[in-house]
Design a protein around this motif. Structure first.
Motif, mmCIF file in Angstrom:
data_model
loop_
_atom_site.group_PDB
_atom_site.id
_atom_site.type_symbol
_atom_site.label_atom_id
_atom_site.label_comp_id
_atom_site.label_asym_id
_atom_site.label_seq_id
_atom_site.Cartn_x
_atom_site.Cartn_y
_atom_site.Cartn_z
ATOM 1 N N GLN A 222 0.721 -1.131 0.093
ATOM 2 C CA GLN A 222 -0.104 0.045 0.145
ATOM 3 C C GLN A 222 0.944 1.123 -0.108
ATOM 4 N N ASN A 223 0.514 2.136 -0.844
ATOM 5 C CA ASN A 223 0.980 3.598 -0.901
ATOM 6 C C ASN A 223 2.493 3.485 -1.318
ATOM 7 N N LYS A 224 2.986 2.468 -1.882
ATOM 8 C CA LYS A 224 4.417 2.510 -2.518
ATOM 9 C C LYS A 224 4.399 3.420 -3.922
ATOM 10 N N THR A 225 5.320 4.041 -4.138
ATOM 11 C CA THR A 225 5.643 4.812 -5.208
ATOM 12 C C THR A 225 6.329 3.938 -6.217
ATOM 13 N N SER A 226 6.193 4.245 -7.653
ATOM 14 C CA SER A 226 6.545 3.797 -8.690
ATOM 15 C C SER A 226 7.911 3.448 -8.591
ATOM 16 N N GLU A 227 8.705 4.301 -7.978
ATOM 17 C CA GLU A 227 10.302 4.358 -7.705
ATOM 18 C C GLU A 227 10.314 3.158 -6.917
ATOM 19 N N GLN A 228 9.604 3.174 -5.776
ATOM 20 C CA GLN A 228 9.800 2.141 -4.766
ATOM 21 C C GLN A 228 9.750 0.778 -5.122
ATOM 22 N N GLY B 9 14.517 10.132 -23.822
ATOM 23 C CA GLY B 9 14.818 10.858 -25.003
ATOM 24 C C GLY B 9 13.477 10.914 -25.861
ATOM 25 N N GLU B 10 12.581 9.959 -25.747
ATOM 26 C CA GLU B 10 11.555 9.729 -26.857
ATOM 27 C C GLU B 10 10.108 10.615 -26.139
ATOM 28 N N GLY B 11 10.465 10.853 -24.917
ATOM 29 C CA GLY B 11 9.373 11.714 -24.332
ATOM 30 C C GLY B 11 8.238 10.832 -23.926
ATOM 31 N N MET B 12 8.648 9.268 -23.507
ATOM 32 C CA MET B 12 7.580 8.566 -23.288
ATOM 33 C C MET B 12 6.483 8.980 -21.887
ATOM 34 N N ASP B 13 5.296 8.822 -21.774
ATOM 35 C CA ASP B 13 4.641 9.016 -20.703
ATOM 36 C C ASP B 13 4.830 8.299 -19.497
ATOM 37 N N ALA B 14 4.672 8.618 -18.476
ATOM 38 C CA ALA B 14 5.084 8.027 -17.014
ATOM 39 C C ALA B 14 4.475 6.815 -16.662
ATOM 40 N N GLN B 15 3.420 6.500 -17.390
ATOM 41 C CA GLN B 15 2.663 5.127 -17.139
ATOM 42 C C GLN B 15 3.119 4.089 -17.789
ATOM 43 N N THR B 16 3.455 4.516 -19.228
ATOM 44 C CA THR B 16 4.305 3.585 -20.116
ATOM 45 C C THR B 16 5.612 3.446 -19.741
ATOM 46 N N LEU B 17 6.079 4.372 -19.216
ATOM 47 C CA LEU B 17 7.671 4.225 -18.809
ATOM 48 C C LEU B 17 7.839 3.363 -17.454
ATOM 49 N N LEU B 18 6.901 3.478 -16.566
ATOM 50 C CA LEU B 18 6.768 2.321 -15.542
ATOM 51 C C LEU B 18 6.826 1.173 -16.024
ATOM 52 N N THR B 19 5.677 0.691 -16.963
ATOM 53 C CA THR B 19 5.652 -0.695 -17.405
ATOM 54 C C THR B 19 7.027 -1.082 -18.252
ATOM 55 N N LEU B 20 7.674 -0.302 -19.162
ATOM 56 C CA LEU B 20 8.766 -0.403 -19.577
ATOM 57 C C LEU B 20 9.707 -0.924 -18.928
ATOM 58 N N LEU C 202 6.088 -9.279 -10.203
ATOM 59 C CA LEU C 202 5.495 -8.092 -10.266
ATOM 60 C C LEU C 202 4.406 -7.887 -9.069
ATOM 61 N N ALA C 203 3.488 -9.048 -9.138
ATOM 62 C CA ALA C 203 2.511 -9.078 -8.097
ATOM 63 C C ALA C 203 2.915 -8.875 -6.738
ATOM 64 N N GLU C 204 3.958 -9.352 -6.294
ATOM 65 C CA GLU C 204 4.633 -9.354 -5.114
ATOM 66 C C GLU C 204 5.069 -8.294 -4.596
ATOM 67 N N VAL C 205 5.442 -7.289 -5.677
ATOM 68 C CA VAL C 205 5.721 -5.984 -5.536
ATOM 69 C C VAL C 205 5.079 -4.876 -5.388
ATOM 70 N N GLY C 206 3.719 -5.332 -5.882
ATOM 71 C CA GLY C 206 2.634 -4.578 -5.666
ATOM 72 C C GLY C 206 1.963 -3.975 -6.881
ATOM 73 N N PHE C 207 2.648 -4.263 -8.256
ATOM 74 C CA PHE C 207 2.166 -3.890 -9.504
ATOM 75 C C PHE C 207 0.786 -4.193 -9.757
ATOM 76 N N ASP C 208 -0.192 -3.273 -10.302
ATOM 77 C CA ASP C 208 -1.722 -3.804 -10.449
ATOM 78 C C ASP C 208 -1.733 -4.891 -11.725
ATOM 79 N N PRO C 209 -2.718 -5.543 -11.723
ATOM 80 C CA PRO C 209 -3.001 -6.742 -12.465
ATOM 81 C C PRO C 209 -2.791 -6.406 -14.056
ATOM 82 N N ALA C 210 -3.388 -5.175 -14.296
ATOM 83 C CA ALA C 210 -3.050 -4.687 -15.763
ATOM 84 C C ALA C 210 -1.487 -4.773 -16.352
#
Length: 192
Positions: free
Chosen positions: A21-27, A63-74, A112-120
């Motif tokens: 709960q309440n983890k940031t993307s960086e965490q 460098g390509e200006g990727m949005d934050a949500q796609t960057l997190l997935t990448l 990824l699920a153990e770390v807390g990433f959402d199912p999608a």
């Protein structure tokens, strides 16, 4: 730690993770990196490989200006992209790309699920892990950048000659940042 993972040296326990709960993307990315290092404990070359791929993936994406949500997935995908190597070696006796694609998605989803990433996001990362050695029908900026980052590292680690670098540049690389990195690192001009 999973039964097939190497044992940790005495006194070197992995840092305790935060609650999901309440983890940031960086965490989450930090914890994922530690879990993947633990997964490949004792295999320095494999660990060095995915750390480099993750760094190049982030560099290209920014460098390509990727949005934050796609960057997190990448970034998550870049960290775990080769998670299928060990299961492939255990099941088939080889680390072939196709076997990695077959056996990598499930352990990637679990980690990824153990770390807390959402199912999608877990599903998209699993898809990327299951296709990162398939270079046709690349669907999405995260997929394209992952492939380019992996190529940057593999071309160097495999000691590929300039003809292979040029060929990859022409056939695989689509982003301006990825092409620039390829040309600059290997001191070669890619036409096309």
């Amino acid at each position: 730690m999973c039964g097939s993972c190497h044992m940790q040296p005495e006194g070197s326990a992995m840092p305790e993770p935060q609650s999901n709960q309440n983890k940031t993307s960086e965490q989450m990315l930090h914890e994922l990196m530690l879990k993947m290092i633990e997964f490949d404990a004792g295999d320095t070359a494999r660990i060095q490989h995915f750390v480099k791929v993750a760094s190049f993936a982030r560099t290209i994406a920014l460098g390509e200006g990727m949005d934050a949500q796609t960057l997190l997935t990448l970034e998550a995908a870049a960290i775990v992209h080769d998670i299928g190597i060990r299961p492939s070696e255990e099941k088939y006796g080889d680390p072939s790309g196709k076997h990695q694609e077959e056996l990598g998605p499930e352990p990637a989803r679990r980690m990824l699920a153990e770390v807390g990433f959402d199912p999608a996001r877990c599903e998209r990362v699993a898809y990327l892990v299951g296709h990162h050695h398939t270079y046709t029908n690349i669907d999405g900026a995260d997929y394209q950048v992952l492939v380019e980052a992996d190529f940057l590292v593999n071309l160097f680690e495999n000691g590929s000659g300039l003809d292979a670098v040029r060929s990859a540049g022409q056939k695989i690389f689509r982003t301006a940042t990825g092409k620039w990195l390829l040309e600059t690192m290997f001191d070669v001009r890619i036409d096309g």
